[in-house]
Design a protein around this motif. Structure first.
Motif, PDB file in Angstrom:
ATOM      1  N   MET A  34       0.966  -1.223  -0.284  1.00  0.00           N
ATOM      2  CA  MET A  34      -0.050  -0.096  -0.031  1.00  0.00           C
ATOM      3  C   MET A  34       1.293   1.447  -0.074  1.00  0.00           C
ATOM      4  N   ALA A  35       1.916   1.759   0.318  1.00  0.00           N
ATOM      5  CA  ALA A  35       2.493   2.624   0.513  1.00  0.00           C
ATOM      6  C   ALA A  35       2.990   2.625  -1.230  1.00  0.00           C
ATOM      7  N   CYS A  36       3.205   1.516  -2.448  1.00  0.00           N
ATOM      8  CA  CYS A  36       3.887   1.970  -2.853  1.00  0.00           C
ATOM      9  C   CYS A  36       2.328   1.723  -3.765  1.00  0.00           C
ATOM     10  N   GLN A  37       1.389   1.775  -3.690  1.00  0.00           N
ATOM     11  CA  GLN A  37       0.204   1.671  -4.146  1.00  0.00           C
ATOM     12  C   GLN A  37      -0.006   3.911  -4.948  1.00  0.00           C
ATOM     13  N   PRO A  38       0.445   4.303  -4.380  1.00  0.00           N
ATOM     14  CA  PRO A  38       0.144   5.915  -5.321  1.00  0.00           C
ATOM     15  C   PRO A  38       0.498   6.295  -6.160  1.00  0.00           C
ATOM     16  N   ALA A  39       2.352   5.554  -6.064  1.00  0.00           N
ATOM     17  CA  ALA A  39       2.592   5.849  -7.171  1.00  0.00           C
ATOM     18  C   ALA A  39       2.638   4.732  -8.843  1.00  0.00           C
ATOM     19  N   ALA A  40       1.762   4.025  -8.293  1.00  0.00           N
ATOM     20  CA  ALA A  40       1.500   3.054  -9.194  1.00  0.00           C
ATOM     21  C   ALA A  40       0.006   2.549  -9.711  1.00  0.00           C
ATOM     22  N   ALA A  41      -0.598   3.809  -8.854  1.00  0.00           N
ATOM     23  CA  ALA A  41      -2.126   3.461  -8.889  1.00  0.00           C
ATOM     24  C   ALA A  41      -2.435   3.204 -10.346  1.00  0.00           C
ATOM     25  N   ALA A  42      -3.612   2.547 -10.572  1.00  0.00           N
ATOM     26  CA  ALA A  42      -4.789   2.662 -11.828  1.00  0.00           C
ATOM     27  C   ALA A  42      -5.117   3.407 -12.259  1.00  0.00           C
ATOM     28  N   THR A  43      -5.110   5.183 -12.189  1.00  0.00           N
ATOM     29  CA  THR A  43      -6.139   6.448 -11.996  1.00  0.00           C
ATOM     30  C   THR A  43      -5.072   7.444 -12.824  1.00  0.00           C
ATOM     31  N   SER A  44      -5.639   8.511 -13.415  1.00  0.00           N
ATOM     32  CA  SER A  44      -4.964   8.934 -14.740  1.00  0.00           C
ATOM     33  C   SER A  44      -4.250  10.397 -13.524  1.00  0.00           C
ATOM     34  N   ASN A  45      -4.253  10.738 -12.361  1.00  0.00           N
ATOM     35  CA  ASN A  45      -3.353  11.384 -12.205  1.00  0.00           C
ATOM     36  C   ASN A  45      -2.402  10.432 -10.275  1.00  0.00           C
ATOM     37  N   PRO A  46      -1.152   9.714 -10.485  1.00  0.00           N
ATOM     38  CA  PRO A  46      -0.905   9.014  -9.897  1.00  0.00           C
ATOM     39  C   PRO A  46       0.244   9.811  -8.697  1.00  0.00           C
ATOM     40  N   THR A  47       0.846   9.495  -8.151  1.00  0.00           N
ATOM     41  CA  THR A  47       2.050  10.034  -7.933  1.00  0.00           C
ATOM     42  C   THR A  47       3.086  10.679  -8.368  1.00  0.00           C
TER      43      THR A  47
END
Length: 100
Positions: A34-47
């Motif tokens: 989950m710590a890595c999820q924001p940078a690998a998110a399947a969204t249009s705006n990951p970190t």
């Protein structure tokens, strides 16, 4: 395909059944994933960059093992884009295994 689904289900059961500190897949706990999820998110705006916690987790993870899950349907349960996830080791200054 049934073997992949069964393997994904087994991974999810292990992660869900054990406390986060004890559950590990490829040497990563659920919290570390989950710590890595924001940078690998399947969204249009990951970190744009993985967090320090994510990079620390990846540095201790079995990257070859993680590569074996790059086409797994369980990534969608974590809202992870496989192609973005495969970029994380390089963004953390790590070398991904060959053929990953």
């Amino acid at each position: 395909m049934a073997k992949v689904a069964a393997a994904a289900l087994a991974v999810l059961l292990v992660v869900a059944a054990a406390p986060a500190a004890q559950a590990a897949v490829c040497n990563m706990s659920n919290d570390q994933f989950m710590a890595c999820q924001p940078a690998a998110a399947a969204t249009s705006n990951p970190t744009p960059s993985p967090s320090a916690d994510c990079c620390t987790a990846l540095s201790k993870a079995d990257l070859s093992c993680l590569c074996s899950y790059k086409n797994s349907p369980w990534l969608s349960l974590y809202n992870i884009d496989p192609s973005r996830a495969m970029q994380l080791p390089a963004k953390c200054g790590l070398t991904a295994p060959p053929n990953c």
